[in-house]
Design a protein around this motif. Structure first.
Motif, PDB file in Angstrom:
ATOM      1  N   LEU A 132       0.813  -1.149  -0.123  1.00  0.00           N
ATOM      2  CA  LEU A 132       0.104   0.093   0.070  1.00  0.00           C
ATOM      3  C   LEU A 132       0.979   1.261  -0.097  1.00  0.00           C
ATOM      4  N   ASP A 133       0.343   2.390  -0.920  1.00  0.00           N
ATOM      5  CA  ASP A 133       1.019   3.573  -1.020  1.00  0.00           C
ATOM      6  C   ASP A 133      -0.022   4.641  -1.183  1.00  0.00           C
ATOM      7  N   PRO A 134      -1.036   4.830  -0.199  1.00  0.00           N
ATOM      8  CA  PRO A 134      -2.092   5.562  -0.389  1.00  0.00           C
ATOM      9  C   PRO A 134      -1.745   6.970  -0.484  1.00  0.00           C
ATOM     10  N   ARG A 135      -0.854   7.461   0.025  1.00  0.00           N
ATOM     11  CA  ARG A 135      -0.137   8.841  -0.495  1.00  0.00           C
ATOM     12  C   ARG A 135       0.485   9.473  -1.422  1.00  0.00           C
ATOM     13  N   GLY A 136       0.713   7.973  -2.116  1.00  0.00           N
ATOM     14  CA  GLY A 136       1.277   8.381  -3.502  1.00  0.00           C
ATOM     15  C   GLY A 136       2.924   8.609  -3.328  1.00  0.00           C
ATOM     16  N   ALA A 137       3.603   8.306  -2.431  1.00  0.00           N
ATOM     17  CA  ALA A 137       5.006   8.742  -2.319  1.00  0.00           C
ATOM     18  C   ALA A 137       5.984   8.070  -3.264  1.00  0.00           C
ATOM     19  N   ALA A 138       5.490   6.847  -3.842  1.00  0.00           N
ATOM     20  CA  ALA A 138       6.344   6.097  -4.714  1.00  0.00           C
ATOM     21  C   ALA A 138       6.227   6.912  -5.986  1.00  0.00           C
ATOM     22  N   GLY A 139       5.023   7.228  -6.523  1.00  0.00           N
ATOM     23  CA  GLY A 139       4.988   7.985  -7.745  1.00  0.00           C
ATOM     24  C   GLY A 139       5.459   9.109  -7.525  1.00  0.00           C
ATOM     25  N   ARG A 140       5.408   9.991  -6.804  1.00  0.00           N
ATOM     26  CA  ARG A 140       6.122  11.292  -6.609  1.00  0.00           C
ATOM     27  C   ARG A 140       7.517  11.234  -6.818  1.00  0.00           C
ATOM     28  N   ALA A 141       8.133  10.196  -5.879  1.00  0.00           N
ATOM     29  CA  ALA A 141       9.604  10.055  -5.854  1.00  0.00           C
ATOM     30  C   ALA A 141      10.218   9.763  -7.209  1.00  0.00           C
TER      31      ALA A 141
END
Length: 191
Positions: A132-141
């Motif tokens: 889970l990455d509900p805050r989208g940290a991976a996508g932004r990084a």
């Protein structure tokens, strides 16, 4: 972008995410005209730091998978091309697991486990872990422009290829490309 500039920040972010998802879907549809999405290979590059959680909420990072090849897929249950490729990702995980290659499907659904677990169950997803990455940290990084986006990460933890849009991950040619891209590079010998 005058229309987007008049929206409040959260709505603007959602509109931009939706536009990126539509663009990725169109790119994926075009790439699949010949049967497979196209991996855009690149020279090996290190990954930025980012975190995500497992189903129990325990924090993790890509470093937890050191020495493994990764197929890092960023997706959401509300994204039609993401939903379409999940069975193929599940089959790819089944085909690659014994070789030390993990399909790391990071859901950006805000509902977290409560939203993703029933999705997996209803669609018969049995081989993928629930990440889970509900805050989208991976996508932004990672500079992701839309969903789905998938990165192939070698055993040294470096990005080797990226694909925006859906793909047929369980097809022999795609599995062979993944195996090749995650392989350990042999040091060049001097003569």
């Amino acid at each position: 972008m005058p229309v987007l500039s008049s929206l409040r920040a959260p709505r603007r972010a959602m509109a931009l995410a939706a536009a990126g998802t539509v663009a990725a879907a169109l790119a994926g549809r075009k790439a699949r005209a010949d049967g497979l999405g196209k991996l855009a290979e690149s020279p090996p590059r290190p990954l930025p730091e980012f975190g995500f959680t497992d189903a129990e909420g325990k924090p993790h990072g890509v470093g937890d998978f050191a020495g493994q090849g990764l197929v890092l897929n960023l997706w959401a249950t509300w994204c039609p091309p993401c939903v379409a490729e999940m069975p193929a990702l599940d089959r790819a995980q089944a085909a690659l697991a014994a070789e030390g290659i993990t399909v790391l499907a990071l859901s950006s659904d805000r509902g977290g486990r409560a939203q993703v677990e029933p999705f997996y169950r209803d669609r018969g997803i049995r081989h993928l872990g629930l990440w889970l990455d509900p805050r989208g940290a991976a996508g932004r990084a990672l500079g992701v422009r839309g969903l789905p986006t998938t990165l192939i990460i070698d055993r040294q933890g470096r990005e080797r290829a990226r694909l925006e849009g859906a793909a047929e991950w369980d097809q022999p040619a795609m599995l062979a490309a993944i195996r090749r891209l995650v392989a350990v590079e042999e040091p060049q010998q001097r003569t």
